[in-house]
Design a protein around this motif. Structure first.
Motif, PDB file in Angstrom:
ATOM      1  N   UNK A  97       0.978  -1.200  -0.013  1.00  0.00           N
ATOM      2  CA  UNK A  97       0.037  -0.083  -0.078  1.00  0.00           C
ATOM      3  C   UNK A  97       0.880   1.183  -0.042  1.00  0.00           C
ATOM      4  N   UNK A  98       0.263   2.283  -0.597  1.00  0.00           N
ATOM      5  CA  UNK A  98       1.167   3.461  -0.591  1.00  0.00           C
ATOM      6  C   UNK A  98       1.254   4.257   0.507  1.00  0.00           C
ATOM      7  N   UNK A  99       1.968   4.174   1.583  1.00  0.00           N
ATOM      8  CA  UNK A  99       2.094   4.583   2.894  1.00  0.00           C
ATOM      9  C   UNK A  99       2.949   5.877   2.823  1.00  0.00           C
TER      10      UNK A  99
ATOM     11  N   UNK B  58      -2.515   6.964   4.563  1.00  0.00           N
ATOM     12  CA  UNK B  58      -2.963   6.428   3.050  1.00  0.00           C
ATOM     13  C   UNK B  58      -3.860   7.363   2.541  1.00  0.00           C
ATOM     14  N   UNK B  59      -3.557   7.799   1.696  1.00  0.00           N
ATOM     15  CA  UNK B  59      -4.179   9.081   1.013  1.00  0.00           C
ATOM     16  C   UNK B  59      -4.272  10.110   2.225  1.00  0.00           C
ATOM     17  N   UNK B  60      -5.095  10.614   2.912  1.00  0.00           N
ATOM     18  CA  UNK B  60      -5.109  11.569   3.791  1.00  0.00           C
ATOM     19  C   UNK B  60      -5.835  10.670   5.199  1.00  0.00           C
ATOM     20  N   UNK B  61      -5.936   9.600   5.046  1.00  0.00           N
ATOM     21  CA  UNK B  61      -6.331   8.770   6.312  1.00  0.00           C
ATOM     22  C   UNK B  61      -4.943   8.083   7.160  1.00  0.00           C
ATOM     23  N   UNK B  62      -5.250   8.306   8.439  1.00  0.00           N
ATOM     24  CA  UNK B  62      -4.334   7.955   9.350  1.00  0.00           C
ATOM     25  C   UNK B  62      -4.152   6.521   9.596  1.00  0.00           C
ATOM     26  N   UNK B  63      -3.104   6.025   9.344  1.00  0.00           N
ATOM     27  CA  UNK B  63      -3.050   4.502   9.379  1.00  0.00           C
ATOM     28  C   UNK B  63      -2.370   4.109  10.745  1.00  0.00           C
ATOM     29  N   UNK B  64      -1.489   4.837  11.028  1.00  0.00           N
ATOM     30  CA  UNK B  64      -0.496   4.734  12.142  1.00  0.00           C
ATOM     31  C   UNK B  64      -0.081   6.095  12.995  1.00  0.00           C
ATOM     32  N   UNK B  65       0.148   5.902  14.181  1.00  0.00           N
ATOM     33  CA  UNK B  65       0.816   7.051  14.697  1.00  0.00           C
ATOM     34  C   UNK B  65       1.841   6.788  15.593  1.00  0.00           C
ATOM     35  N   UNK B  66       2.667   7.605  15.983  1.00  0.00           N
ATOM     36  CA  UNK B  66       3.917   7.301  16.563  1.00  0.00           C
ATOM     37  C   UNK B  66       4.163   8.325  17.735  1.00  0.00           C
TER      38      UNK B  66
END
Length: 277
Positions: free
Chosen positions: A123-125, A135-143
């Motif tokens: 996927x284009x992360x 991914x796009x403008x949606x958040x997949x992960x936070x650090x």
């Protein structure tokens, strides 16, 4: 009777033994890996262990968190075994631990995690400054990075198998929602930790210099924020609107606004999208 770890066959538990066998070895950065059924916050628990003398490379993984936190003390929650909640302890040498360079450590983890997920899940992360995975403008992960005495604890919360109705906010996503090629948390975690180790070794060998080890170039190549018009919510209820032009040598975001370039070390960034005609 406690709930079985296998009640949801789509969300099998992680094997601490398998992860240790794969990642903890002589000469490895990773010194110990612990998987717990439940934690309040993996960052808080690992920070406590760090104060008690835990070695560099200690990793804590929780199948579920009851008090997970994101940046700006936001609550982060997910159903058990639906994602990766993992914290790592770093004790970089004196050169890399200088304040001017230490800010690159969470950005390094973001670059490494994005590269590993991109490769394995197909996927284009991309990264949103400082280190959200999008991914796009949606958040997949936070650090989230936190200093402890003599070290830094960095935590990652990655949404893996969360279904649309389980996502905490509209702007969130998961690998399942994005129909990723890999939804198996074990190889995902292994790939992320191996990628982090590679980048960390290069960074510390260069004394924390982000240019000498190629970290700044890798970050800029992965960052969706650069070149965008952004609104940065600053401490004290202030906001700055401008164009993100780059990241400086300390990891600060450079934003050009009103004919001036501002270096921002903290703030909540919103990508300003053009209005739909």
């Amino acid at each position: 009777m406690p709930e079985s770890r296998f009640t949801d066959l789509d969300r099998p538990p992680l094997s601490e033994r398998a992860l240790r066998q794969a990642l903890v070895r002589p000469g490895s950065l990773w010194s110990e890996i612990t998987v717990v059924e439940r934690a309040g916050s993996t960052n808080a628990d690992l920070a406590e262990a760090a104060r008690g003398g835990a070695p560099e490379g200690a990793v804590l993984v929780a199948e579920a968190q009851t008090a997970g936190r994101g940046r700006l003390d936001r609550v982060w929650s997910a159903p058990p075994r639906s994602g990766l909640a993992v914290s790592m302890l770093f004790r970089p040498g004196a050169a890399a631990a200088r304040p001017a360079r230490l800010g690159w450590l969470p950005l390094l983890v973001g670059v490494a995690a994005a590269a590993a997920v991109r490769r394995l899940a197909e996927v284009d992360v991309r990264l949103k400054w400082p280190n959200d995975l999008l991914i796009g403008e949606r958040k997949l992960a936070g650090i989230l990075a936190e200093r402890v005495e003599g070290g830094i604890v960095v935590g990652i919360g990655l949404n893996v198998s969360m279904r649309p109705e389980e996502l905490p906010v509209e702007r969130a996503t998961s690998l399942a929602v994005e129909k990723a090629a890999c939804l198996d948390r074990d190889p995902l975690l292994r790939a992320i930790l191996r990628e982090i180790e590679t980048h960390y070794r290069e960074w510390t060998s260069a004394g924390g210099d982000p240019d000498a080890c190629g970290l700044r170039a890798a970050y800029l190549a992965s960052c969706a924020t650069i070149g965008q018009e952004v609104r940065v919510e600053l401490p004290g209820d202030r906001a700055l609107i401008g164009v993100a032009t780059g990241v400086d040598g300390t990891g600060c975001l450079l934003v050009r606004a009103g004919g001036e370039e501002h270096a921002l070390s903290a703030g909540d960034v919103v990508h300003v999208r053009p209005a739909t005609p």
